[in-house]
Design an enzyme around this catalytic site. Sequence first.
Site, short mmCIF file in Angstrom:
data_model
loop_
_atom_site.label_atom_id
_atom_site.label_comp_id
_atom_site.label_asym_id
_atom_site.label_seq_id
_atom_site.Cartn_x
_atom_site.Cartn_y
_atom_site.Cartn_z
N ARG A 278 0.69 -1.15 0.30
CA ARG A 278 -0.05 0.10 0.06
C ARG A 278 0.65 1.21 -0.06
NH1 ARG A 278 -5.15 0.21 2.22
NH2 ARG A 278 -4.55 -1.91 3.22
N CYS A 346 -26.62 -0.94 -9.12
CA CYS A 346 -27.80 -0.87 -8.47
C CYS A 346 -28.08 -1.53 -7.21
CB CYS A 346 -28.91 -1.95 -9.42
SG CYS A 346 -28.91 -1.15 -11.10
#
Length: 421
Positions: A278, A346
Amino acid sequence: MDHFTYKQGVLHAEDVPLTEIAAQVGTPFYVYSTATLLRHYRLFDEALDGMDHLVCYAMKAASNQAILKTLGDAGAGMDVVSGGEYARAKAAGVPGERIVFSGVGKTEAEIRAALEGGIRQFNVESEPEMDVLNRVALELGTKAPITVRVNPDVDARTHAKIATGKSENKFGIPIARAREVYAIASRMEGIEVVGIDVHIGSQLTELEPFEQAYQKVAELTETLRADGHDIRRLDLGGGLGIPYTRANSAPPLPVEYGALIKRTLGHLGCEIEIEPGRLIAGNAGLMVAAVVYVKSGEGRDFLILDAAMNDLIRPAMYDAHHDIVPVQEPAAGIEQRAFDIVGPVCETGDTFARQRMMPPVPPGSLVAFRSAGAYGAVMSSEYNTRPLIPEVLVKDDQFAVIRARPTIDEIINRDSVPSWL
Ligand code: LLP
C-alpha cells in the site's frame, strides 16, 4: 507525498493534465505516477540502509506489468501470493531470486512452477503446506528454501478485515509451536530453512504493534539459533499505513519504521526483507471519474459518477475513506455543499462517500479519488457488465495506457453458449 498537484488550475499527474488523459482514454480510469512509485520504493530502501536487505513489493496492491517493471528495474523484489502473481513478476523481468512466495493456500501446481522457475523463498503457513513443498522439491531433485510465517498474536489495531496477526486469524503458525515446526522442517530432505516470516496486517497507523511482533521474532531467532537452525533471513511483512485524508494525523514514516527494525532486530545480523504494498502504490495512483448527474433527493443531494463500486470497492468493502477532489481547481473560498457521492450500480452499497463537502462539480466535470493506487484496479470487476477501467502510467510529461478498456463485445465474447442452446 505524491506527484498529483494543481497547475494552471488543473490537477496534473506529474506534468500531464488529467483532462488530457480523460480526453484520450475516456472516463473512468486509473492513473499512476512513476515518480511517486519510485520515491516510495526508495524511501523503504533507504530506511534499511546499513542492513543487508531487500524490499519485496507486495504486488497484490497493484500488479500491472508496467508498475512491476518500474519497480523491478529499480531493484525491488516481489512478494507474490499466487501462481498468477509469480508469472506476472517473472514476465516483468524480476528474477526468481528476488521473489518471495506468501499465502495460506499455495497449491501443488503453484509450488512446482515456482520451484522450477526459481524462487528466493516460500513463506510457509502450515505443516500440510510444508509436507507438499518437501515432496515436490524431492521430486524435482532440489531443496525448497523456506521461512515459517509465525503468528505472533499481536493486535495490529486496524480494520478487522485486514488484520492478520491475531491467533484467531487464518495466517501463519502459532508462535508457540514454532520450535516444533522448525524441528520437523530441519528433518525434511527437501526443505532448507533460511529464516522467519511475520506479517500482522495492513494499514497500520502506529509502530507499536510492529514493535511487539518484531520483539517476538527477535526472541524466536535466538531460540531457534540455539536449537541449531541457521536463521539468517527475517521477512517482516508489509502493512505500514498511508494517510487517506489530508486532514488526519500522518502514520509513521518509512524512515521511522526502518529505525524500529534496526532497534529491534539489528543486533541479530540477519538479512531483512519487507513486503510493503500500500505505501508504495497507494498514493501513487488516482481514479478519475466524470460526474454524470447532480440529483436532488429528499433532504440530500447526490453526485452520480460514471465510476462505481466495481471500479473501486474499498469504500463498500471496508468503509474506506478516499479524498475526492475536482480536477478543475476550485476558486479559493468558493462555497461547498454536502453530497452523497455514488456510482450507477444498482445497490445502495455503491456509495463512495456520504455527506461529503464538495465545491460545485457540474455534470461532465471530472473528479479524482486520491490514494486509489493500491487495492484499486486489482480489486475491480465487471459487475453490471461495466468494462474494467483502463490504467494509465505517467512519467514526467509522457503518459501511456498500460491496460486498455475492453469493449463490450470483448466482454460478451468471453462467454460461450453451449451447443444445446
Ligand atoms: N505481505 C503479506 C503477506 C500480505 O498479506 C500483505 C497484504 C502485504 C504484505 C502488503 O501489505 P500492505 O503493505 O499493502 O499493507 N485489500 C485491502 C488490503 C489487503 C491487504 C492484504 N495483505 C485494502 O484495500 O485495504
